[in-house]
Write an enzyme that holds these catalytic residues in place. Sequence first.
Site, PDB file in Angstrom:
ATOM      1  N   ASN A 132       1.359  -1.673 -11.131  1.00 21.81           N
ATOM      2  CA  ASN A 132       2.470  -2.283 -11.859  1.00 21.81           C
ATOM      3  C   ASN A 132       2.447  -3.760 -11.500  1.00 21.81           C
ATOM      4  O   ASN A 132       2.833  -4.154 -10.408  1.00 21.81           O
ATOM      5  CB  ASN A 132       3.785  -1.623 -11.406  1.00 21.81           C
ATOM      6  CG  ASN A 132       4.990  -2.292 -12.036  1.00 21.81           C
ATOM      7  OD1 ASN A 132       4.856  -3.159 -12.901  1.00 21.81           O
ATOM      8  ND2 ASN A 132       6.182  -1.903 -11.602  1.00 21.81           N
ATOM      9  N   TRP A 133       1.956  -4.553 -12.445  1.00 21.19           N
ATOM     10  CA  TRP A 133       1.792  -5.984 -12.143  1.00 21.19           C
ATOM     11  C   TRP A 133       3.128  -6.726 -12.170  1.00 21.19           C
ATOM     12  O   TRP A 133       3.193  -7.894 -11.807  1.00 21.19           O
ATOM     13  CB  TRP A 133       0.827  -6.625 -13.148  1.00 21.19           C
ATOM     14  CG  TRP A 133      -0.584  -6.099 -13.087  1.00 21.19           C
ATOM     15  CD1 TRP A 133      -1.061  -5.113 -12.260  1.00 21.19           C
ATOM     16  CD2 TRP A 133      -1.703  -6.531 -13.873  1.00 21.19           C
ATOM     17  NE1 TRP A 133      -2.391  -4.892 -12.485  1.00 21.19           N
ATOM     18  CE2 TRP A 133      -2.824  -5.757 -13.473  1.00 21.19           C
ATOM     19  CE3 TRP A 133      -1.886  -7.483 -14.881  1.00 21.19           C
ATOM     20  CZ2 TRP A 133      -4.087  -5.906 -14.043  1.00 21.19           C
ATOM     21  CZ3 TRP A 133      -3.148  -7.639 -15.446  1.00 21.19           C
ATOM     22  CH2 TRP A 133      -4.233  -6.863 -15.027  1.00 21.19           C
ATOM     23  N   LYS A 134       4.150  -6.084 -12.655  1.00 21.78           N
ATOM     24  CA  LYS A 134       5.486  -6.699 -12.783  1.00 21.78           C
ATOM     25  C   LYS A 134       5.360  -8.037 -13.557  1.00 21.78           C
ATOM     26  O   LYS A 134       4.513  -8.147 -14.427  1.00 21.78           O
ATOM     27  CB  LYS A 134       6.129  -6.870 -11.406  1.00 21.78           C
ATOM     28  CG  LYS A 134       6.157  -5.530 -10.635  1.00 21.78           C
ATOM     29  CD  LYS A 134       7.007  -5.543  -9.421  1.00 21.78           C
ATOM     30  CE  LYS A 134       6.942  -4.153  -8.761  1.00 21.78           C
ATOM     31  NZ  LYS A 134       7.765  -4.029  -7.591  1.00 21.78           N
ATOM     32  N   HIS A 219      12.102   2.079 -13.839  1.00 18.89           N
ATOM     33  CA  HIS A 219      11.790   1.420 -12.565  1.00 18.89           C
ATOM     34  C   HIS A 219      13.096   0.922 -11.945  1.00 18.89           C
ATOM     35  O   HIS A 219      13.987   0.462 -12.662  1.00 18.89           O
ATOM     36  CB  HIS A 219      10.810   0.269 -12.790  1.00 18.89           C
ATOM     37  CG  HIS A 219      10.229  -0.253 -11.518  1.00 18.89           C
ATOM     38  ND1 HIS A 219      10.931  -1.075 -10.669  1.00 18.89           N
ATOM     39  CD2 HIS A 219       9.033  -0.022 -10.921  1.00 18.89           C
ATOM     40  CE1 HIS A 219      10.171  -1.342  -9.609  1.00 18.89           C
ATOM     41  NE2 HIS A 219       9.014  -0.706  -9.741  1.00 18.89           N
ATOM     42  N   GLU A 221      13.844  -1.735 -10.523  1.00 22.77           N
ATOM     43  CA  GLU A 221      14.186  -3.118 -10.863  1.00 22.77           C
ATOM     44  C   GLU A 221      14.867  -3.191 -12.221  1.00 22.77           C
ATOM     45  O   GLU A 221      15.748  -4.014 -12.448  1.00 22.77           O
ATOM     46  CB  GLU A 221      12.911  -3.985 -10.825  1.00 22.77           C
ATOM     47  CG  GLU A 221      12.487  -4.254  -9.388  1.00 22.77           C
ATOM     48  CD  GLU A 221      10.992  -4.456  -9.203  1.00 22.77           C
ATOM     49  OE1 GLU A 221      10.300  -4.702 -10.206  1.00 22.77           O
ATOM     50  OE2 GLU A 221      10.527  -4.349  -8.055  1.00 22.77           O
ATOM     51  N   GLU A 291       9.840   6.083  -5.902  1.00 27.04           N
ATOM     52  CA  GLU A 291       9.792   4.758  -5.287  1.00 27.04           C
ATOM     53  C   GLU A 291      11.101   4.488  -4.563  1.00 27.04           C
ATOM     54  O   GLU A 291      12.097   4.127  -5.198  1.00 27.04           O
ATOM     55  CB  GLU A 291       9.582   3.690  -6.363  1.00 27.04           C
ATOM     56  CG  GLU A 291       8.297   3.848  -7.137  1.00 27.04           C
ATOM     57  CD  GLU A 291       7.834   2.544  -7.737  1.00 27.04           C
ATOM     58  OE1 GLU A 291       6.674   2.198  -7.539  1.00 27.04           O
ATOM     59  OE2 GLU A 291       8.641   1.843  -8.387  1.00 27.04           O
ATOM     60  N   GLY A 297       8.302  -3.814  -2.143  1.00 31.41           N
ATOM     61  CA  GLY A 297       8.104  -5.236  -1.858  1.00 31.41           C
ATOM     62  C   GLY A 297       8.642  -5.672  -0.504  1.00 31.41           C
ATOM     63  O   GLY A 297       8.759  -6.857  -0.232  1.00 31.41           O
ATOM     64  N   SER A 336       5.382  -0.577  -1.159  1.00 29.79           N
ATOM     65  CA  SER A 336       4.536  -1.169  -0.103  1.00 29.79           C
ATOM     66  C   SER A 336       3.316  -0.329   0.223  1.00 29.79           C
ATOM     67  O   SER A 336       2.902  -0.227   1.381  1.00 29.79           O
ATOM     68  CB  SER A 336       5.357  -1.434   1.162  1.00 29.79           C
ATOM     69  OG  SER A 336       6.404  -2.326   0.869  1.00 29.79           O
ATOM     70  N   GLY A 357       2.544  -2.064  -6.498  1.00 26.93           N
ATOM     71  CA  GLY A 357       3.047  -3.366  -6.954  1.00 26.93           C
ATOM     72  C   GLY A 357       2.154  -4.476  -6.434  1.00 26.93           C
ATOM     73  O   GLY A 357       1.085  -4.751  -6.974  1.00 26.93           O
ATOM     74  N   GLY A 358       2.565  -5.095  -5.351  1.00 26.50           N
ATOM     75  CA  GLY A 358       1.863  -6.258  -4.781  1.00 26.50           C
ATOM     76  C   GLY A 358       0.359  -6.064  -4.623  1.00 26.50           C
ATOM     77  O   GLY A 358      -0.422  -6.937  -5.007  1.00 26.50           O
TER      78      GLY A 358
END
Length: 375
Positions: A132-134, A219, A221, A291, A297, A336, A357-358
């Site tokens: 997930n590149w966000k 998600h 977010e 998640e 993150g 993470s 993510g990251g």
Amino acid sequence: MSSERSLRTAGIAVSIAFLALAVLSSTDVLPPWIFRAVLFLLGALLWGWLLIRTYRTLQPRQRGWMLFWQYALPLFGSLPLSEWIAPQDATRWERIDARLTAVLAIGLFIAIIYYFIHKNKPNMRKKIVAGNWKMNTLPAEGVELAKGVVAGRGEVCSCVNFIVCPPFTHLAQVAEALKGSDVELGAQNCAAEAKGAYTGEIAASMIAALGCKYVILGHSERRQYYGETSETLNKKMEQVYANGLTPIYCVGENLDEREAGKHFDVVKAQIEEVVYNLSEEQFKNLVIAYEPVWAIGTGKTATAEQAQEIHAYIREVLAAKFGAAAAETAILYGGSCKPSNAAEIFAKEDVDGGLIGGAALKAEDFLAIGKGFAK
Ligand code: 13P
């Protein structure tokens, strides 16, 4: 000393002590019942160990059956067997002893059979590593990243399904970069309506037309910053299925909820309010991502045990509505997740991959996470 070596040393020490006990019990130094008692204790420990090991690998429904056979058969089968073991003129204690031995022998026998049948059963669920590149990367950077994933993909087992979910703006270009490879494309969201006067929205049909196979929905977010509710998510789900896409539906609790011990209830409600509205057919085409918000993150990961505990629970909640089909649902962990911790988390029975993510923003790390699959 590694834990494996200490375990081996302990095993050898126990075996030697056990043999010494057997020899001493056959002389006058120790009464013979001590050997029997230790033998019984070891048998019971082995029975318990096999039971726990097998239990963990089974699906909820199979667990019920295993417990039934493990208790019903020893209970009933031990009656005729103990009659046969005990001498004709047996005392009361000898009869009790014979009955306990029969229960243990039958229980152990069934546990061993169960263990070997299920030990190497391959997990047939899809193994997925989704990125997930966000709101990261410009189109050119996204294309570079996708190309990097495609280039290194061959070094990872083909049993792992890689998915990348770039921002909407470069879906088309990334789709082009993925052409000819088995890396699949997903979007990070879609509109709740099919089309029309919804300025700024992007319909599921548009995403599908660009070559997407997946859409991340719910998600944390989006729930947190854009007020996405179960009501909206139900409508989005409808759009996703109407356009032949597969939703990656996210669930997870925040830190307060985890600390208050409410994480099971939170996740259950998120599933009941949305996933329970799917048809059986739709359910077969669903990926779940657990998640925990406190791990996203933050560098703080759920432990492999925490992940397994809640993933197994999620599967139970799914099975309560969809039965055996829940055994086939891929449940991903997100929060993470990185190359250094992926293998330990993915080794857990109910963890079928990760939503990253990251670490998905570097092709090398993303691919290394895929290498975390040993099962
Ligand atoms: P991080 O891997 O950066 O914690 O993000 C997880 C996530 O939210 C994936 O959807």
